[in-house]
Scaffold this active site. Structure first.
Site, mmCIF file in Angstrom:
data_model
loop_
_atom_site.group_PDB
_atom_site.id
_atom_site.type_symbol
_atom_site.label_atom_id
_atom_site.label_comp_id
_atom_site.label_asym_id
_atom_site.label_seq_id
_atom_site.Cartn_x
_atom_site.Cartn_y
_atom_site.Cartn_z
ATOM 1 N N HIS A 75 -11.021 37.693 37.157
ATOM 2 C CA HIS A 75 -10.582 37.873 38.544
ATOM 3 C C HIS A 75 -9.188 38.484 38.594
ATOM 4 O O HIS A 75 -8.326 38.140 37.793
ATOM 5 C CB HIS A 75 -10.606 36.536 39.292
ATOM 6 C CG HIS A 75 -11.982 36.142 39.700
ATOM 7 N ND1 HIS A 75 -12.434 36.255 40.979
ATOM 8 C CD2 HIS A 75 -13.018 35.682 38.978
ATOM 9 C CE1 HIS A 75 -13.686 35.868 41.031
ATOM 10 N NE2 HIS A 75 -14.063 35.520 39.826
ATOM 11 N N PRO A 76 -8.979 39.354 39.579
ATOM 12 C CA PRO A 76 -7.652 39.975 39.725
ATOM 13 C C PRO A 76 -6.678 39.025 40.404
ATOM 14 O O PRO A 76 -7.083 38.091 41.104
ATOM 15 C CB PRO A 76 -7.931 41.169 40.632
ATOM 16 C CG PRO A 76 -9.060 40.684 41.496
ATOM 17 C CD PRO A 76 -9.924 39.833 40.578
ATOM 18 N N SER A 92 -13.480 42.660 46.281
ATOM 19 C CA SER A 92 -12.133 42.091 46.221
ATOM 20 C C SER A 92 -11.195 42.796 47.192
ATOM 21 O O SER A 92 -10.371 42.156 47.849
ATOM 22 C CB SER A 92 -11.562 42.176 44.804
ATOM 23 O OG SER A 92 -12.184 41.227 43.970
ATOM 24 N N GLN A 96 -9.323 40.758 50.128
ATOM 25 C CA GLN A 96 -7.868 40.696 50.191
ATOM 26 C C GLN A 96 -7.345 41.329 51.478
ATOM 27 O O GLN A 96 -6.400 40.825 52.086
ATOM 28 C CB GLN A 96 -7.242 41.332 48.946
ATOM 29 C CG GLN A 96 -7.491 40.494 47.691
ATOM 30 C CD GLN A 96 -6.625 40.877 46.526
ATOM 31 O OE1 GLN A 96 -5.509 41.368 46.687
ATOM 32 N NE2 GLN A 96 -7.117 40.628 45.317
ATOM 33 N N PHE A 127 -4.446 32.826 39.611
ATOM 34 C CA PHE A 127 -4.755 31.944 40.729
ATOM 35 C C PHE A 127 -5.982 32.497 41.447
ATOM 36 O O PHE A 127 -6.056 33.682 41.741
ATOM 37 C CB PHE A 127 -3.566 31.904 41.698
ATOM 38 C CG PHE A 127 -3.836 31.138 42.963
ATOM 39 C CD1 PHE A 127 -3.769 29.758 42.969
ATOM 40 C CD2 PHE A 127 -4.154 31.795 44.144
ATOM 41 C CE1 PHE A 127 -4.024 29.039 44.132
ATOM 42 C CE2 PHE A 127 -4.404 31.094 45.307
ATOM 43 C CZ PHE A 127 -4.340 29.711 45.302
ATOM 44 N N ALA A 130 -10.894 31.391 47.406
ATOM 45 C CA ALA A 130 -11.752 32.142 48.315
ATOM 46 C C ALA A 130 -10.928 32.413 49.563
ATOM 47 O O ALA A 130 -10.632 31.498 50.319
ATOM 48 C CB ALA A 130 -13.010 31.342 48.633
ATOM 49 N N VAL A 131 -10.499 33.648 49.741
ATOM 50 C CA VAL A 131 -9.525 33.978 50.782
ATOM 51 C C VAL A 131 -10.124 34.118 52.173
ATOM 52 O O VAL A 131 -9.382 34.154 53.153
ATOM 53 C CB VAL A 131 -8.723 35.258 50.431
ATOM 54 C CG1 VAL A 131 -7.945 35.077 49.149
ATOM 55 C CG2 VAL A 131 -9.630 36.477 50.359
#
Length: 175
Positions: A75-76, A92, A96, A127, A130-131
């Site tokens: 994951h980035p 992603s 984001q 880190f 789930a945004v």
């Protein structure tokens, strides 16, 4: 000329696909980790999105710790170098942007990068959260809070968050 994207295969359609086609159809559900879908393929047939998601999560939970760590590390970082270089996956990028991470002020971006660096230094992996539905401020506060956790708790938390991300991505394909 306008092209339309074919509908995403139903769980029943996924259930009859060969492993390679199944893996390709589910590309991007788990960040750069085709092994998850390859292992979940063996749990066919799937009668629902919930059953498919459960099989995917079972593949992750049954994986050895090295594979789980590799999944986390695939994951980035949030608003990290991949975002700056434009090399994030499409999912992603959308996630984001949805959290407003592409709209950080210079001070917010500096804070987020400091938090990302502190987190990676402490735990050895990025880190993950789930945004969806979170603001950039909530995300930064979550990093601050989770920096207080043990490594074992963070490994578990990251895997839970990856499961949420996978569900959001599946739901987006079926909406």
């Amino acid at each position: 000329m306008t092209t339309t994207q074919a509908p995403f295969p139903t769980p029943a359609e996924l259930s009859v696909m060969p492993c390679q086609a199944f893996t390709e159809a589910l590309e991007g559900i788990f960040e750069h980790s085709a092994w998850v879908t390859q292992r979940a393929w063996h749990a066919r047939p799937f009668d629902s999105v919930q059953a498919l998601h459960k099989a995917l999560l079972d593949a992750v939970s049954q994986a050895d710790p090295a594979d789980q760590l590799a999944l986390i590390r695939a994951h980035p970082e949030l608003a990290g170098k991949e975002a700056a270089q434009g090399t994030l996956t499409q999912a992603s990028t959308q996630e984001q942007q949805g959290a407003g991470l592409d709209q950080c002020s210079a001070d917010e971006l500096a804070r987020l990068r400091r938090l990302n660096a502190a987190y990676r230094e402490r735990f050895g992996f990025p880190f993950i959260i789930a945004v969806k539905g979170l603001s950039r401020h909530q995300i930064m506060d979550a990093i601050d809070t989770r920096l207080l956790n043990s490594r074992d708790i963070e490994l578990s938390t990251c895997l839970q968050e990856i499961g949420k991300i996978a569900r959001f991505r599946l739901d987006a394909r079926y909406s």
